[in-house]
Write a protein that holds these residues in place. Structure first.
Motif, PDB file in Angstrom:
ATOM      1  N   VAL A  13       0.442  -0.574   0.197  1.00 28.17           N
ATOM      2  CA  VAL A  13       0.141   0.267  -0.067  1.00 28.17           C
ATOM      3  C   VAL A  13       0.836   1.138   0.108  1.00 28.17           C
ATOM      4  O   VAL A  13       1.909   1.420   0.895  1.00 28.17           O
ATOM      5  CB  VAL A  13      -0.734   0.454   1.027  1.00 28.17           C
ATOM      6  N   LYS A  14       0.377   2.000  -0.741  1.00 25.86           N
ATOM      7  CA  LYS A  14       1.090   3.606  -0.798  1.00 25.86           C
ATOM      8  C   LYS A  14       0.198   4.518  -1.338  1.00 25.86           C
ATOM      9  O   LYS A  14      -0.721   4.555  -1.638  1.00 25.86           O
ATOM     10  CB  LYS A  14       2.182   3.479  -2.831  1.00 25.86           C
ATOM     11  N   PHE A  15       0.868   5.558  -0.340  1.00 23.14           N
ATOM     12  CA  PHE A  15      -0.298   6.601  -0.176  1.00 23.14           C
ATOM     13  C   PHE A  15       0.574   8.175  -0.171  1.00 23.14           C
ATOM     14  O   PHE A  15       1.806   7.776   0.597  1.00 23.14           O
ATOM     15  CB  PHE A  15      -1.192   6.771   0.601  1.00 23.14           C
ATOM     16  N   LEU A  16       0.272   9.131  -0.330  1.00 24.63           N
ATOM     17  CA  LEU A  16       0.721  10.200  -0.441  1.00 24.63           C
ATOM     18  C   LEU A  16      -0.325  11.256   0.717  1.00 24.63           C
ATOM     19  O   LEU A  16      -1.167  10.911   1.098  1.00 24.63           O
ATOM     20  CB  LEU A  16       0.558  11.318  -1.682  1.00 24.63           C
ATOM     21  N   ALA A  17       0.720  12.048   1.914  1.00 23.72           N
ATOM     22  CA  ALA A  17       0.119  12.452   2.608  1.00 23.72           C
ATOM     23  C   ALA A  17       0.325  14.105   2.587  1.00 23.72           C
ATOM     24  O   ALA A  17       1.500  14.293   2.123  1.00 23.72           O
ATOM     25  CB  ALA A  17       0.146  11.887   4.357  1.00 23.72           C
ATOM     26  N   TYR A  18      -0.429  14.868   3.110  1.00 27.99           N
ATOM     27  CA  TYR A  18      -0.809  16.278   3.013  1.00 27.99           C
ATOM     28  C   TYR A  18      -0.883  16.961   4.158  1.00 27.99           C
ATOM     29  O   TYR A  18      -1.167  17.092   5.133  1.00 27.99           O
ATOM     30  CB  TYR A  18      -1.562  16.823   2.228  1.00 27.99           C
ATOM     31  N   GLY A  19      -0.389  18.124   4.394  1.00 26.48           N
ATOM     32  CA  GLY A  19      -0.292  18.753   5.767  1.00 26.48           C
ATOM     33  C   GLY A  19      -0.084  19.930   5.536  1.00 26.48           C
ATOM     34  O   GLY A  19       0.656  20.744   5.057  1.00 26.48           O
TER      35      GLY A  19
END
Length: 142
Positions: free
Chosen positions: A15-21
């Motif tokens: 599972v691969k994801f980008l997270a933002y903030g």
């Protein structure tokens, strides 16, 4: 204006994801929620129990790794599922980074868990910071 908290990317086995903030801490919090969205519908998990996580690491990437690994350990050992990150603070001093997070969640026995994360990986991990946004990428071994 930032709309998305995180997004999942195609990956063959894991599972691969980008997270933002807007900040590093907000991106870490969104990465935690994305990690639990892999396992269950995180929006359905009730905020019943409060826990505190503290990690110290030499680099931001290892801080992210250690933080997410602590969450996985909580799930593996106590059956804890994250509902939300109540507070998260990241401090930098001369020799390391320190993270303290207050998280809310519930026992996983009360929810439908479709997969578990075996481990966090450093594969393809990155943290990109600009004055207005932090983007980080994580790959979990499932």
């Amino acid at each position: 204006i930032q709309l998305k908290k995180y997004e999942f990317l195609d990956h063959t086995a894991d599972v691969k994801f980008l997270a933002y903030g807007k900040t590093l801490a907000e991106a870490f919090a969104n990465a935690a929620i994305a990690s639990y969205d892999v396992m269950t519908d995180a929006k359905k998990v009730k905020a019943v129990e409060e826990k505190t996580i503290k990690v110290t690491s030499k680099k931001k990437e290892s801080l992210l790794y250690d933080f997410l690994e602590e969450l996985i350990v909580l799930t593996d050992i106590e059956g804890f599922l994250l509902s939300k990150v109540k507070a998260i603070e990241i401090k930098e001093n001369k020799s390391n980074f320190q993270l303290k997070a207050t998280i809310l969640g519930d026992n996983g026995d009360n929810y439908d868990v479709h997969t578990y994360i075996k481990s966090v990986t450093y594969s393809d991990m990155f943290i990109k910071e600009t004055p207005t946004q932090t983007t980080l990428q994580v790959v979990h071994d499932i």
